[in-house]
Design an enzyme around this catalytic site. Structure first.
Site, mmCIF file in Angstrom:
data_model
loop_
_atom_site.group_PDB
_atom_site.id
_atom_site.type_symbol
_atom_site.label_atom_id
_atom_site.label_comp_id
_atom_site.label_asym_id
_atom_site.label_seq_id
_atom_site.Cartn_x
_atom_site.Cartn_y
_atom_site.Cartn_z
ATOM 1 N N ARG A 1 0.629 -1.115 0.126
ATOM 2 C CA ARG A 1 0.119 -0.009 0.008
ATOM 3 C C ARG A 1 0.930 1.361 -0.150
ATOM 4 N NH1 ARG A 1 -3.111 3.078 4.647
ATOM 5 N NH2 ARG A 1 -3.620 4.712 3.358
ATOM 6 N N GLU B 1 -7.900 8.604 5.653
ATOM 7 C CA GLU B 1 -8.068 9.227 7.005
ATOM 8 C C GLU B 1 -8.604 10.688 6.850
ATOM 9 O OE1 GLU B 1 -5.170 8.737 9.893
ATOM 10 O OE2 GLU B 1 -5.286 6.511 9.942
ATOM 11 N N ASN C 1 -8.463 1.853 9.441
ATOM 12 C CA ASN C 1 -7.136 1.843 10.295
ATOM 13 C C ASN C 1 -7.717 1.816 11.514
ATOM 14 O OD1 ASN C 1 -6.183 2.465 7.746
ATOM 15 N ND2 ASN C 1 -5.364 4.359 8.268
ATOM 16 N N TYR D 1 -5.735 1.898 15.558
ATOM 17 C CA TYR D 1 -4.266 2.164 16.425
ATOM 18 C C TYR D 1 -4.721 1.895 18.013
ATOM 19 C CZ TYR D 1 -1.768 3.514 12.542
ATOM 20 O OH TYR D 1 -0.859 3.807 11.114
ATOM 21 N N GLU E 1 -4.619 0.135 8.031
ATOM 22 C CA GLU E 1 -3.151 0.309 8.642
ATOM 23 C C GLU E 1 -3.472 -0.240 10.209
ATOM 24 O OE1 GLU E 1 -2.058 4.605 9.152
ATOM 25 O OE2 GLU E 1 -2.372 4.986 7.042
ATOM 26 N N HIS F 1 -3.060 11.154 0.115
ATOM 27 C CA HIS F 1 -2.713 10.943 1.652
ATOM 28 C C HIS F 1 -2.079 12.140 2.155
ATOM 29 C CE1 HIS F 1 -1.426 7.498 4.717
ATOM 30 N NE2 HIS F 1 -1.139 8.888 5.227
HETATM 31 C C1 PNW Z 1 -2.260 7.493 10.364
HETATM 32 N N1 PNW Z 1 -5.196 8.563 15.990
HETATM 33 O O1 PNW Z 1 -2.576 8.886 11.137
HETATM 34 C C2 PNW Z 1 -1.698 8.037 9.030
HETATM 35 O O2 PNW Z 1 -2.393 7.324 7.898
HETATM 36 C C3 PNW Z 1 -0.330 8.021 8.751
HETATM 37 O O3 PNW Z 1 0.146 8.815 7.739
HETATM 38 C C4 PNW Z 1 0.617 8.163 10.126
HETATM 39 O O4 PNW Z 1 1.905 8.064 9.904
HETATM 40 C C5 PNW Z 1 0.231 6.951 11.002
HETATM 41 O O5 PNW Z 1 -1.273 6.920 11.146
HETATM 42 C C6 PNW Z 1 0.558 6.878 12.522
HETATM 43 O O6 PNW Z 1 0.523 8.213 13.165
HETATM 44 C C7 PNW Z 1 -3.142 8.575 12.365
HETATM 45 O O7 PNW Z 1 -5.114 9.523 16.700
HETATM 46 C C8 PNW Z 1 -3.001 9.801 13.344
HETATM 47 O O8 PNW Z 1 -6.039 7.523 16.359
HETATM 48 C C9 PNW Z 1 -3.699 9.717 14.427
HETATM 49 C C10 PNW Z 1 -4.641 8.388 14.823
HETATM 50 C C11 PNW Z 1 -4.416 7.380 13.801
HETATM 51 C C12 PNW Z 1 -3.818 7.468 12.913
#
Ligand code: PNW
Length: 484
Positions: free
Chosen positions: A84, A174, A314, A316, A386, A129
């Site tokens: 990706r 996102e 995604n 996290y 992600e 992106h």
């Molecule tokens: C993503 N949150 O951003 C992006 O798609 C990437 O470019 C980035 O490098 C990666 O995650 C890591 O940060 C996020 O607060 C930013 O949950 C914030 C969040 C999630 C994803």
């Protein structure tokens, strides 16, 4: 015993897809060479170095513009099925508009796509992106609905230039993250801090942009190219702080204001009702004549609804959510996304915190969030686009990342087998350490380390790379006990 450990080994469905991700600004470098135009991240990092850790930028980054052959080797050796990556809009269209095409930029992506194909690797291509061409920011960027048409023109050009190589398209990465950090708190490009207005305007334009690009693919390319078009959405997951109905509602609002804000218009139609109602009510209390949330016409609701072949998802991390004390007093004077949303976040002291301050290891939240999407969006096909962990850049023995991956893949298996969520692939963020936006090069999400002080940007796989390589090779995960 052997029997016990084999019982705890669970396999992914046959044909499950594995991959790893990057994005153009975060890895490519070559910011002003070979005809590339300036984008908002070039401009933001050069104009406001004080807003980026150590004043760094993506001018060189991991130099993937010159080292993409090594990147493809890393994907290949990982055993992955796909890579990706994202297209840099201003590398293809230096002014952002289709009247001038930069052939060197087109050739770069054609070379990458052909190399992937020669290695039997599938590209998963993100069209956008976060790196808007600067001339389009000068028109107001995503706060201007006209940008949705420039975006649709750009996406259409991408289908015609690259579509013969691409099965999985992603329109936007996102949108909530760009609309909140870029237009809400101003910590990302373009640095606008108007969360009560511009964040929603950005969301409105990005939804129109996505829908127009999806319709363009349907109208002119689907018959010949047979690809799939989706969007990548993200949210923090929220657990209610207590069992109270108030906290359950607060936790749900936390997800509605991110995943719901974009998923509901696409999968169900229009904004989530709780968002429509609350922003309208708070706007009225504040003396506005109309809601700060832009409305969609009936035609626009229909244009956006149903524009997905799959959901890019995604995940996290997770927080606890509860509502803001005395929000009815605060909302009289504070115009913000946060007050509209009415959620206060907290964490559990047992959760491991990563090198990224916002990111804790809460694997059960992955399963919770997948179930939320299944239930609210009508059980769509989901590609996890992600999931990843941050540590400091020098850590090759990255045991925390291995623990994170193990826990998250185990919860993914539970979501697939126990909850029947239709997930068909998993993407790790990131293939390699890269420019982590406002945090610069102070934290790394990579399976592969990059030496950013070495002019050659040497790449070295971390232990997690080999760990994931084993999982992909067997298509199974050990130490994941559950019965079904
Ligand atoms: C993503 N949150 O951003 C992006 O798609 C990437 O470019 C980035 O490098 C990666 O995650 C890591 O940060 C996020 O607060 C930013 O949950 C914030 C969040 C999630 C994803």
């Amino acid at each position: 015993t052997v029997e016990a450990s084999s019982k705890c080994t669970k396999c992914f469905p046959d044909g499950f897809l594995w991959g790893a991700a990057t994005s153009a600004y975060q890895v490519e470098g070559a910011w002003n060479t070979s005809g590339k135009g300036e984008n908002i991240w070039d401009w933001f990092t050069h104009t406001y170095p004080e807003k980026i850790a150590n004043g760094s930028n993506g001018d060189v980054a991991a130099d993937s513009y010159h080292k993409y052959e090594e990147d493809v080797d890393l994907i290949k050796n990982l055993g992955a099925n796909f890579y990706r990556f994202s297209l840099s809009w201003s590398r293809i269209l230096p002014n952002g508009t289709v009247d001038q095409i930069n052939q060197d930029g087109v050739d770069y992506y054609l070379a990458l796509l052909k190399l992937l194909k020669a290695n039997n690797l599938e590209p998963v291509v993100t069209i956008y992106h976060w790196d808007l061409p600067l001339p389009l920011q000068e028109l107001g960027g995503w706060a201007n609905t006209a940008i949705s048409d420039y975006y649709a023109d750009y996406a259409t050009l991408c289908y015609s230039l690259f579509g013969e190589y691409v099965t999985y398209w992603i329109t936007l990465n996102e949108p909530i993250t760009q609309c909140y950090y870029g237009y809400g708190d101003g910590t990302h490009a373009p640095g606008i801090a108007e969360s009560g207005t511009a964040t929603y305007q950005c969301a409105h334009t990005q939804l129109l942009a996505h829908a127009k690009a999806y319709r363009s693919y349907n109208d002119s390319f689907r018959d010949t190219q047979n690809g799939k078009v989706g969007i990548v959405l993200v949210s923090l997951y929220y657990e209610p702080l207590t069992d109270s109905e108030e906290d359950k509602a607060a936790a749900d609002r936390g997800v509605q204001w991110a995943l719901g804000l974009f998923g509901h218009p696409i999968f169900v139609g229009n904004w989530p009702q709780v968002v429509i109602d609350r922003v309208a009510n708070v706007s009225a209390v504040q003396g506005f004549n109309e809601s700060r949330l832009p409305s969609f016409t009936d035609e626009e609701v229909a244009l956006i609804n149903g524009t997905q072949d799959y959901l890019g998802f995604n995940y996290y991390t997770t927080y606890y959510g509860t509502s803001i004390p005395n929000v009815d007093v605060i909302e009289q004077t504070t115009i913000s996304y946060g007050v509209d949303r009415d959620v206060i976040s907290s964490v559990n002291s047992n959760w491991t915190q990563s090198a990224a301050s916002w990111l804790y290891d809460v694997p059960e939240g992955f399963r919770g969030m997948l179930n939320w999407a299944k239930q609210q969006f009508g059980n769509p096909d989901i590609l996890v686009t992600e999931n990843g962990w941050a540590d400091d850049l020098s850590t090759l023995n990255d045991t925390e990342r291995i623990t994170y991956i193990q826990g998250h893949l185990c919860n993914l298996l539970k979501a697939i087998y126990l909850d029947e969520v239709k997930v068909f692939g998993y993407t790790h963020w990131s293939l390699m350490d890269n420019f982590e936006w406002a945090n610069g090069y102070t934290e790394g999400f990579g399976l592969v380390a990059v030496n950013f002080t070495d002019p050659d940007r040497t790449r070295t796989p971390k232990n997690s790379y080999y760990y994931l390589q084993d999982i992909i090779a067997s298509n199974c995960l050990s130490n994941c006990p559950f019965s079904s």
